[in-house]
Scaffold this motif. Structure first.
Motif, mmCIF file in Angstrom:
data_model
loop_
_atom_site.group_PDB
_atom_site.id
_atom_site.type_symbol
_atom_site.label_atom_id
_atom_site.label_comp_id
_atom_site.label_asym_id
_atom_site.label_seq_id
_atom_site.Cartn_x
_atom_site.Cartn_y
_atom_site.Cartn_z
ATOM 1 N N LEU A 128 30.379 61.846 -8.806
ATOM 2 C CA LEU A 128 30.681 60.473 -8.400
ATOM 3 C C LEU A 128 31.420 60.433 -7.075
ATOM 4 O O LEU A 128 32.173 61.355 -6.747
ATOM 5 C CB LEU A 128 31.593 59.814 -9.446
ATOM 6 N N GLN A 129 31.219 59.337 -6.358
ATOM 7 C CA GLN A 129 32.171 58.958 -5.317
ATOM 8 C C GLN A 129 33.226 58.150 -6.064
ATOM 9 O O GLN A 129 32.882 57.185 -6.759
ATOM 10 C CB GLN A 129 31.517 58.057 -4.273
ATOM 11 N N THR A 149 36.830 55.881 -6.699
ATOM 12 C CA THR A 149 37.853 54.986 -6.175
ATOM 13 C C THR A 149 39.172 55.765 -6.263
ATOM 14 O O THR A 149 39.231 56.828 -6.906
ATOM 15 C CB THR A 149 37.996 53.721 -7.038
ATOM 16 N N LEU A 195 35.615 51.138 -2.302
ATOM 17 C CA LEU A 195 34.799 51.075 -3.524
ATOM 18 C C LEU A 195 35.609 50.324 -4.573
ATOM 19 O O LEU A 195 36.829 50.501 -4.650
ATOM 20 C CB LEU A 195 34.548 52.477 -4.099
ATOM 21 N N ALA A 236 30.920 55.352 -7.833
ATOM 22 C CA ALA A 236 29.493 55.245 -7.533
ATOM 23 C C ALA A 236 28.797 56.581 -7.799
ATOM 24 O O ALA A 236 29.213 57.613 -7.263
ATOM 25 C CB ALA A 236 29.301 54.834 -6.070
ATOM 26 N N GLU A 254 34.342 50.308 -7.870
ATOM 27 C CA GLU A 254 34.151 51.162 -9.040
ATOM 28 C C GLU A 254 33.452 52.442 -8.606
ATOM 29 O O GLU A 254 32.811 52.472 -7.556
ATOM 30 C CB GLU A 254 33.368 50.443 -10.145
#
Ligand code: PBG
Length: 335
Positions: free
Chosen positions: A58-59, A61, A45, A49, A47
């Motif tokens: 969020l997922q 980084t 990733l 997600a 940024e």
């Protein structure tokens, strides 16, 4: 006559009259240190997600994970439970045991970032790492192979401990997994790394949004290894086995639909280890969705569910609201 009952002087409402009285007699309190934040980190990733089925989650980084972890730690959370999503999957979940795999590097990042200021935990299960999405290895006929999977869990536990995990969270529901991981940790010198056993874990529809969170490849279900929601007494058996195998903490999961199970576990005289419960992705999503529609009071609902989970017997609660709620609770001075 103001009261016509047999005990006119007995008025339980006296203790509910003011906020101060209610606070004094509250039997269950929430404290930041009892809350654990589950977090997702995804390889490749650029940024963070957002997740459509878990608004606000969020997922991450590797970088955004560190920043969010630091924020959760400053809110006083008791721990972080980390899940990794690799870029490449295969039949045996190779990235789970590769020291360069996303979960292992993220654990090392976090250990460096937060030091010993919180407890660092890792989900020890293969489902995020396998191309078929099951928690274990498959036989040629497609069954989940319990004992072959234990070998992978042993290696995964050692990889996570080497990367800095304080506790490894055995969540795959293979028989013997706690004993296997404990033995592997000890054999490699990780005698101080604890096993946080997802002991009574049910095959639940409430894990739905988690599938999006880890980009799950699973087709089918986990009913041949996770517990049947119909069964209550079986939880006592699972918990007793995990403790006998050396679990340092035990967990009931999900939380809200299993408060009876939680209360049973808390009442087991042989359970002298800390008890946790996991308020899972679907529990989070339901409240967020109802609140977004204006159907319930979000903040009250969150506090009520967390209080109920603690009241039923969980000392520790894993919740995606951990950092937010911790920040609203007053943490006492550190010593
Ligand atoms: C297994 C694991 C799952 C969850 C935590 N660990 C998925 C599953 O068992 O199907 C679900 C957590 C949640 O729904 O919030 N790696």
């Amino acid at each position: 006559m103001a009261f016509s009952g047999s005990f006119p002087a007995v008025r339980p409402r006296r203790l509910r009259r003011t906020p101060a009285l209610r606070r004094l007699v509250a039997q269950t309190r929430l404290h930041p240190a009892d809350l654990v934040l589950p977090m997702f980190v995804k390889e490749s990733l650029t940024e963070p997600a957002p997740l459509s089925s878990m608004p606000g989650v969020l997922q991450h980084t590797r970088d955004s994970l560190k920043a969010a972890a630091a924020q959760a730690v400053s809110a006083g959370v008791g721990g972080l439970m980390i899940f990794g999503i690799p870029a490449v999957r295969d039949g045996i979940g190779s990235q789970a045991t590769d020291p360069g795999g996303i979960l292992n590097v993220a654990l090392a990042d976090l250990r460096a970032e937060v030091g010993q200021s919180t407890v660092l935990m890792a989900d020890l299960c293969l489902d995020e790492f396998t191309d078929h999405g099951h928690c274990g290895l498959l036989t040629t006929s497609g069954e989940v192979d319990n004992d072959a999977t234990l070998e992978r869990y042993r290696e995964m536990g050692v990889a996570q401990a080497s990367s800095g995990a304080d506790l490894v969270g055995t969540s795959g529901m293979m028989d013997g997994q706690v004993g296997a991981v404990r033995a592997a940790l000890d054999a490699e010198g990780f005698t101080d790394t604890g096993v946080f056993a997802y002991a009574a874990k049910y095959a639940s529809a409430f894990y739905g949004p988690f599938r999006e969170a880890v980009d799950s490849a699973l087709t089918g279900d986990r009913r041949s290894y996770q517990q049947d929601p119909a069964n209550r007494r079986e939880a006592a058996r699972e918990v007793a086995l995990d403790i006998a195998e050396g679990a340092d903490l035990v967990m009931v999961k999900p939380a809200m639909s299993y408060l009876d199970v939680l209360a049973d576990v808390a009442a087991m005289p042989e359970v002298a280890v800390p008890i946790a419960a996991y308020q899972v992705s679907g529990e989070y999503a339901m409240i967020e969705a109802a609140a977004a529609n204006g159907w319930i009071d979000r903040d009250r609902a969150i506090l009520e569910t967390l209080t109920s989970i603690r009241r039923a017997g969980a000392q520790i609660v894993l919740t995606y609201w951990a950092a937010e709620i911790a920040a609203t609770l007053v943490a006492p001075q550190q010593d």
